[in-house]
Design a protein around this motif. Sequence first.
Motif, PDB file in Angstrom:
ATOM      1  N   LYS A 184      13.973   0.280  -0.877  1.00  0.00           N
ATOM      2  CA  LYS A 184      14.997  -1.031  -1.442  1.00  0.00           C
ATOM      3  C   LYS A 184      14.031  -1.656  -2.595  1.00  0.00           C
ATOM      4  O   LYS A 184      14.607  -2.202  -3.700  1.00  0.00           O
ATOM      5  CB  LYS A 184      14.978  -1.949  -0.351  1.00  0.00           C
ATOM      6  CG  LYS A 184      16.031  -1.472   0.661  1.00  0.00           C
ATOM      7  CD  LYS A 184      16.532  -2.603   1.802  1.00  0.00           C
ATOM      8  CE  LYS A 184      17.450  -2.017   2.758  1.00  0.00           C
ATOM      9  NZ  LYS A 184      17.928  -3.063   3.762  1.00  0.00           N
ATOM     10  N   ARG A 185      12.778  -1.746  -2.538  1.00  0.00           N
ATOM     11  CA  ARG A 185      11.946  -2.358  -3.777  1.00  0.00           C
ATOM     12  C   ARG A 185      12.117  -1.226  -5.016  1.00  0.00           C
ATOM     13  O   ARG A 185      12.028  -1.719  -5.979  1.00  0.00           O
ATOM     14  CB  ARG A 185      10.535  -2.442  -3.263  1.00  0.00           C
ATOM     15  CG  ARG A 185      10.243  -3.526  -2.589  1.00  0.00           C
ATOM     16  CD  ARG A 185       8.565  -3.613  -2.596  1.00  0.00           C
ATOM     17  NE  ARG A 185       8.146  -4.747  -2.026  1.00  0.00           N
ATOM     18  CZ  ARG A 185       6.879  -4.835  -1.876  1.00  0.00           C
ATOM     19  NH1 ARG A 185       5.739  -4.280  -2.128  1.00  0.00           N
ATOM     20  NH2 ARG A 185       6.437  -6.150  -0.950  1.00  0.00           N
ATOM     21  N   LEU A 186      12.302  -0.174  -4.757  1.00  0.00           N
ATOM     22  CA  LEU A 186      12.145   0.895  -5.933  1.00  0.00           C
ATOM     23  C   LEU A 186      13.583   1.097  -6.342  1.00  0.00           C
ATOM     24  O   LEU A 186      14.137   1.738  -7.394  1.00  0.00           O
ATOM     25  CB  LEU A 186      11.921   2.050  -5.492  1.00  0.00           C
ATOM     26  CG  LEU A 186      10.109   1.960  -5.030  1.00  0.00           C
ATOM     27  CD1 LEU A 186       9.690   3.503  -4.835  1.00  0.00           C
ATOM     28  CD2 LEU A 186       9.361   1.535  -6.501  1.00  0.00           C
ATOM     29  N   ASP A 218       0.854  -1.163   0.077  1.00  0.00           N
ATOM     30  CA  ASP A 218      -0.023  -0.174   0.096  1.00  0.00           C
ATOM     31  C   ASP A 218       0.863   1.239   0.024  1.00  0.00           C
ATOM     32  O   ASP A 218       0.392   2.291  -0.622  1.00  0.00           O
ATOM     33  CB  ASP A 218      -0.947  -0.006   1.166  1.00  0.00           C
ATOM     34  CG  ASP A 218      -2.224  -1.128   1.350  1.00  0.00           C
ATOM     35  OD1 ASP A 218      -2.248  -1.721   0.038  1.00  0.00           O
ATOM     36  OD2 ASP A 218      -2.399  -1.372   2.295  1.00  0.00           O
ATOM     37  N   LEU A 219       1.808   1.035   0.844  1.00  0.00           N
ATOM     38  CA  LEU A 219       2.756   2.426   0.768  1.00  0.00           C
ATOM     39  C   LEU A 219       3.331   2.632  -0.572  1.00  0.00           C
ATOM     40  O   LEU A 219       3.891   3.762  -0.854  1.00  0.00           O
ATOM     41  CB  LEU A 219       3.866   2.251   2.153  1.00  0.00           C
ATOM     42  CG  LEU A 219       4.681   3.405   2.579  1.00  0.00           C
ATOM     43  CD1 LEU A 219       3.879   4.677   2.717  1.00  0.00           C
ATOM     44  CD2 LEU A 219       5.324   3.142   3.445  1.00  0.00           C
ATOM     45  N   ARG A 242       8.951   1.949   5.079  1.00  0.00           N
ATOM     46  CA  ARG A 242       9.419   2.967   4.043  1.00  0.00           C
ATOM     47  C   ARG A 242      10.908   2.642   3.444  1.00  0.00           C
ATOM     48  O   ARG A 242      10.977   2.468   2.371  1.00  0.00           O
ATOM     49  CB  ARG A 242       9.661   4.454   4.703  1.00  0.00           C
ATOM     50  CG  ARG A 242       8.177   5.057   4.793  1.00  0.00           C
ATOM     51  CD  ARG A 242       8.151   6.293   5.339  1.00  0.00           C
ATOM     52  NE  ARG A 242       8.074   6.003   6.892  1.00  0.00           N
ATOM     53  CZ  ARG A 242       8.837   6.625   7.869  1.00  0.00           C
ATOM     54  NH1 ARG A 242       9.505   7.607   7.424  1.00  0.00           N
ATOM     55  NH2 ARG A 242       8.654   6.433   8.975  1.00  0.00           N
ATOM     56  N   LEU A 243      11.804   1.885   4.392  1.00  0.00           N
ATOM     57  CA  LEU A 243      12.857   1.226   4.008  1.00  0.00           C
ATOM     58  C   LEU A 243      12.707   0.333   2.958  1.00  0.00           C
ATOM     59  O   LEU A 243      13.498   0.156   1.921  1.00  0.00           O
ATOM     60  CB  LEU A 243      13.688   0.800   5.193  1.00  0.00           C
ATOM     61  CG  LEU A 243      14.964   0.420   4.744  1.00  0.00           C
ATOM     62  CD1 LEU A 243      15.762   1.255   4.064  1.00  0.00           C
ATOM     63  CD2 LEU A 243      15.836   0.027   6.071  1.00  0.00           C
ATOM     64  N   THR A 244      11.916  -0.597   3.351  1.00  0.00           N
ATOM     65  CA  THR A 244      11.439  -1.693   2.301  1.00  0.00           C
ATOM     66  C   THR A 244      11.021  -1.256   1.068  1.00  0.00           C
ATOM     67  O   THR A 244      11.514  -1.638   0.050  1.00  0.00           O
ATOM     68  CB  THR A 244      10.426  -2.687   2.953  1.00  0.00           C
ATOM     69  OG1 THR A 244      10.895  -3.230   4.150  1.00  0.00           O
ATOM     70  CG2 THR A 244      10.100  -3.782   2.206  1.00  0.00           C
ATOM     71  N   LEU A 265       4.492   6.045  -5.242  1.00  0.00           N
ATOM     72  CA  LEU A 265       4.668   5.863  -6.759  1.00  0.00           C
ATOM     73  C   LEU A 265       3.442   6.870  -7.139  1.00  0.00           C
ATOM     74  O   LEU A 265       3.891   7.580  -8.188  1.00  0.00           O
ATOM     75  CB  LEU A 265       4.479   4.556  -7.228  1.00  0.00           C
ATOM     76  CG  LEU A 265       5.735   3.568  -7.068  1.00  0.00           C
ATOM     77  CD1 LEU A 265       5.475   2.273  -7.598  1.00  0.00           C
ATOM     78  CD2 LEU A 265       6.856   4.202  -7.956  1.00  0.00           C
ATOM     79  N   SER A 266       2.437   6.874  -6.622  1.00  0.00           N
ATOM     80  CA  SER A 266       1.340   7.658  -6.995  1.00  0.00           C
ATOM     81  C   SER A 266       1.572   9.114  -6.913  1.00  0.00           C
ATOM     82  O   SER A 266       1.543   9.948  -7.653  1.00  0.00           O
ATOM     83  CB  SER A 266       0.041   7.327  -6.327  1.00  0.00           C
ATOM     84  OG  SER A 266      -1.015   8.101  -6.854  1.00  0.00           O
ATOM     85  N   ASP A 267       2.214   9.294  -5.770  1.00  0.00           N
ATOM     86  CA  ASP A 267       2.700  10.704  -5.412  1.00  0.00           C
ATOM     87  C   ASP A 267       3.658  11.296  -6.171  1.00  0.00           C
ATOM     88  O   ASP A 267       3.939  12.620  -6.612  1.00  0.00           O
ATOM     89  CB  ASP A 267       2.966  11.051  -3.955  1.00  0.00           C
ATOM     90  CG  ASP A 267       1.520  10.792  -3.052  1.00  0.00           C
ATOM     91  OD1 ASP A 267       0.562  10.954  -3.491  1.00  0.00           O
ATOM     92  OD2 ASP A 267       2.002  10.517  -1.807  1.00  0.00           O
TER      93      ASP A 267
END
Length: 153
Positions: free
Chosen positions: A61-63, A26-27, A56-58, A32-34
């Motif tokens: 790292k995903r991004l 969800d975060l 947020r750290l996760t 990404l939307s923002d």
Amino acid sequence: MASSYRLFDPRLLVPTEEVDFSRVDDLEATILSDGRWLEPITAHRDAHFVMDGHHRLTVAKRLNLTFLPVVFLGYEQVEVTSWRPGETVTPEEIFTMARSGRLFPPKTTRHVFKPAISACDVPLEHLGYTMRSDSLSASFPSFQRSILKRNSR
């Protein structure tokens, strides 16, 4: 307490808690939307372990972000409690956990910042984000993907 952030390599931050991956999903979609990073992570100034911002750290790292807004603090500036009723957590226990490589369950530690940490507003591009073709399918539900494909024709 100064709460200004600096841009820091997220790979050098040490997590101390597990995350709830549905919350991470969800975060990530919201960020990404923002197209902007709006809340810095807080970390210990010397040991670089995360005080607040594991989800947020996760996402970072995903991004595959190169940089992340981080506020570095010491425990003389922060109150530590637990989100879990009847449980106590001390800075010493957090240091021990961080050094061991093990993780507390999600939402175990609660770091209280007085005054509160100021928000930030950093475009994702300034953090090293580049849109990947697989991020479109991972970030949007199928109906949103179909709308985007339809509008790009």
